[in-house]
Design an enzyme around this catalytic site. Structure first.
Site, short mmCIF file in Angstrom:
data_model
loop_
_atom_site.label_atom_id
_atom_site.label_comp_id
_atom_site.label_asym_id
_atom_site.label_seq_id
_atom_site.Cartn_x
_atom_site.Cartn_y
_atom_site.Cartn_z
N ASP A 47 43.72 40.08 75.87
CA ASP A 47 43.02 38.58 75.44
C ASP A 47 42.59 37.77 76.84
O ASP A 47 43.10 37.81 77.69
CB ASP A 47 44.02 37.79 74.75
CG ASP A 47 43.17 36.63 74.19
OD1 ASP A 47 42.05 36.82 73.85
OD2 ASP A 47 43.93 35.65 73.74
N GLY A 48 41.23 37.12 76.76
CA GLY A 48 40.97 36.20 77.59
C GLY A 48 39.57 36.67 78.30
O GLY A 48 39.05 36.05 79.22
N ARG A 69 37.04 33.68 77.88
CA ARG A 69 37.35 32.57 78.78
C ARG A 69 36.73 33.01 80.36
O ARG A 69 36.24 32.14 81.06
CB ARG A 69 38.56 31.95 78.72
CG ARG A 69 39.16 31.04 77.65
CD ARG A 69 40.40 31.12 77.36
NE ARG A 69 40.80 32.33 76.44
CZ ARG A 69 42.29 32.34 76.36
NH1 ARG A 69 43.11 31.76 76.95
NH2 ARG A 69 42.45 33.50 75.80
N ARG A 123 29.54 35.80 76.78
CA ARG A 123 31.25 36.49 76.42
C ARG A 123 30.93 37.85 76.64
O ARG A 123 31.97 38.52 77.20
CB ARG A 123 31.28 35.89 75.00
CG ARG A 123 31.67 34.35 74.75
CD ARG A 123 31.84 34.29 73.47
NE ARG A 123 33.26 34.90 73.20
CZ ARG A 123 34.29 34.38 73.11
NH1 ARG A 123 34.82 33.32 73.92
NH2 ARG A 123 35.45 35.32 72.91
N HIS A 153 33.72 40.96 78.29
CA HIS A 153 34.18 42.01 77.64
C HIS A 153 33.85 43.36 78.66
O HIS A 153 34.43 44.35 78.61
CB HIS A 153 33.64 42.40 76.34
CG HIS A 153 33.75 41.36 75.30
ND1 HIS A 153 35.17 40.72 75.18
CD2 HIS A 153 33.11 40.53 74.41
CE1 HIS A 153 35.24 39.76 74.02
NE2 HIS A 153 34.03 39.67 73.85
N SER A 173 40.06 43.40 66.58
CA SER A 173 40.84 43.11 65.28
C SER A 173 40.33 43.05 64.15
O SER A 173 38.90 42.77 64.13
CB SER A 173 41.67 41.95 65.64
OG SER A 173 40.63 40.73 65.26
N GLU A 183 40.16 40.87 62.25
CA GLU A 183 39.40 39.27 62.21
C GLU A 183 38.52 39.18 63.06
O GLU A 183 37.53 38.12 62.87
CB GLU A 183 40.64 38.59 62.40
CG GLU A 183 41.57 38.33 61.37
CD GLU A 183 42.64 39.35 61.25
OE1 GLU A 183 42.94 40.36 62.44
OE2 GLU A 183 43.12 39.79 60.29
N ARG A 240 33.57 36.71 64.49
CA ARG A 240 32.67 36.11 65.66
C ARG A 240 31.37 36.12 65.45
O ARG A 240 30.71 36.59 64.52
CB ARG A 240 33.16 36.87 66.87
CG ARG A 240 34.59 36.77 67.18
CD ARG A 240 35.02 37.44 68.43
NE ARG A 240 36.52 36.95 68.71
CZ ARG A 240 37.05 37.28 69.92
NH1 ARG A 240 36.30 37.40 70.79
NH2 ARG A 240 38.32 36.87 70.10
N LEU A 277 49.19 61.53 78.84
CA LEU A 277 49.24 60.17 78.54
C LEU A 277 48.54 60.03 77.17
O LEU A 277 47.21 60.31 77.04
CB LEU A 277 48.46 59.12 79.31
CG LEU A 277 48.24 57.51 78.87
CD1 LEU A 277 49.60 56.96 79.06
CD2 LEU A 277 47.08 56.78 79.93
N ILE A 323 51.01 37.07 68.08
CA ILE A 323 50.99 38.43 67.86
C ILE A 323 49.31 38.91 67.37
O ILE A 323 48.71 39.98 67.57
CB ILE A 323 51.87 39.12 66.93
CG1 ILE A 323 53.35 38.70 67.55
CG2 ILE A 323 51.64 40.45 66.40
CD1 ILE A 323 53.73 39.68 68.69
C1 IPE Z 1 43.18 39.31 69.70
O1 IPE Z 1 42.64 38.50 70.29
C2 IPE Z 1 42.52 40.60 69.36
C3 IPE Z 1 42.05 41.52 70.54
C4 IPE Z 1 42.45 41.36 71.63
C5 IPE Z 1 41.20 42.49 70.25
P1 IPE Z 1 41.88 37.24 69.54
O2 IPE Z 1 41.29 36.35 70.70
O3 IPE Z 1 41.12 37.37 68.32
O4 IPE Z 1 43.20 36.39 68.88
P2 IPE Z 1 43.33 34.98 68.33
O5 IPE Z 1 41.92 34.61 67.57
O6 IPE Z 1 43.14 34.15 69.56
O7 IPE Z 1 44.36 34.88 67.84
C1 IPE Z 2 39.89 39.49 73.99
O1 IPE Z 2 38.94 38.56 74.58
C2 IPE Z 2 38.87 40.49 73.55
C3 IPE Z 2 38.46 40.66 71.74
C4 IPE Z 2 39.01 40.00 71.16
C5 IPE Z 2 37.52 41.46 71.71
P1 IPE Z 2 38.73 37.29 73.93
O2 IPE Z 2 36.92 37.48 73.57
O3 IPE Z 2 39.49 36.89 72.76
O4 IPE Z 2 38.74 36.24 74.87
P2 IPE Z 2 38.99 34.44 74.82
O5 IPE Z 2 40.36 34.66 74.12
O6 IPE Z 2 37.89 33.99 73.82
O7 IPE Z 2 39.07 34.00 76.25
MG MG Z 3 40.90 35.58 72.28
#
Ligand code: IPE
Ligand code: IPE
Ligand code: MG
Length: 237
Positions: free
Chosen positions: A13-14, A17, A26, A30, A58, A60, A64, A124, A181
């Protein structure tokens, strides 16, 4: 010497940002995330980790903006095509885990090819969770058992889940500072040790992986027992 977890799972995650901090779209975050993942998989393999499971998209994440979703789909396809030969050469077996029903023919073709190419590797196991949700996984496992008329027991469910080919994760890392989670490995993480890193995923490096492993090494995994039982000390009873 630290204890090396057999199976590491990561919520990467992140990325968004990371890109925002640099005034980039964004999807640029990625892209950097894919590079971080390649480095991380190599580092895990070098340390003797047997299974790496990462959350890439995910159930969910369909919510986006559509340009981000299509950017992620394209990135997944190009990463599969580009990385498959080196995964093969390095002895890595790639498994894509998640609901395939929602994926385009192009994405499906790329993942099926990459899986087939690396299917006989054993160094692996690299699970990429894509269009994955922990609730989907439990529901699809239960539905499969019900369709076969099998009783729904813990063992039967365990075997019908999408990660039945690997042991449960020992260490679950989430980067990006959130402590949740987000519908990842709801069943399999029952006894995982959790490690939350404030680093944004594109900045996740070997030092942070080693920090997570060092932290894991200090944990006492009791699985419901007492410390005395684990150390085989008299319990006083
Ligand atoms: C979780 O991250 C899913 C992945 C890393 C693929 P999200 O950024 O989608 O999670 P939330 O929405 O902050 O809970
Ligand atoms: C996680 O990074 C990757 C995916 C969910 C695909 P984010 O895209 O959720 O990054 P933030 O949380 O917005 O920084
Ligand atoms: Mg995120």
């Amino acid at each position: 010497m630290p204890t090396i977890p057999q199976h590491i799972a990561i919520v990467m995650d992140g990325n968004g940002r990371w890109a925002k901090q640099r005034f980039l779209p964004r999807v640029a975050g990625h892209k950097q995330g894919v590079d971080a993942l390649r480095r991380c998989a190599n580092a895990c393999q070098a340390r003797g980790v047997r299974v790496l499971t990462v959350f890439a998209f995910s159930s969910e994440n369909w919510n986006r903006p559509s340009e981000e979703v299509s950017g992620l789909m394209e990135l997944f396809v190009s990463a599969l095509l580009r990385e498959a030969p080196s995964l093969l050469a390095q002895g890595v077996r790639l498994c894509v885990v998640g609901d395939r029903a929602g994926l385009s023919p192009k994405v499906l073709a790329a993942l099926v090819n990459a899986e087939a190419l690396t299917a006989h590797n054993t160094s692996l196991v690299f699970n990429v969770c894509f269009n994955y949700g922990g609730r989907w996984d439990i529901a699809q496992a239960a539905a499969r058992l019900a369709a076969r008329g099998e009783p729904i027991t813990e063992l039967a469910l365990d075997r019908a889940l999408s990660l039945a080919h690997v042991p449960d994760p020992d260490l679950l890392i989430r980067t990006g500072g959130e402590m949740r989670i987000s519908n990842f490995l709801l069943w399999q993480a029952a006894y995982a040790e959790l490690y939350f890193s404030s680093k944004l995923w594109p900045d996740f490096d070997e030092a942070e992986l080693d920090a997570a492993i060092a932290d894991y090494s200090q944990r006492e995994r009791r699985f419901g027992k007492t410390t005395e039982q684990l150390r085989m000390l008299p319990t006083g009873t």
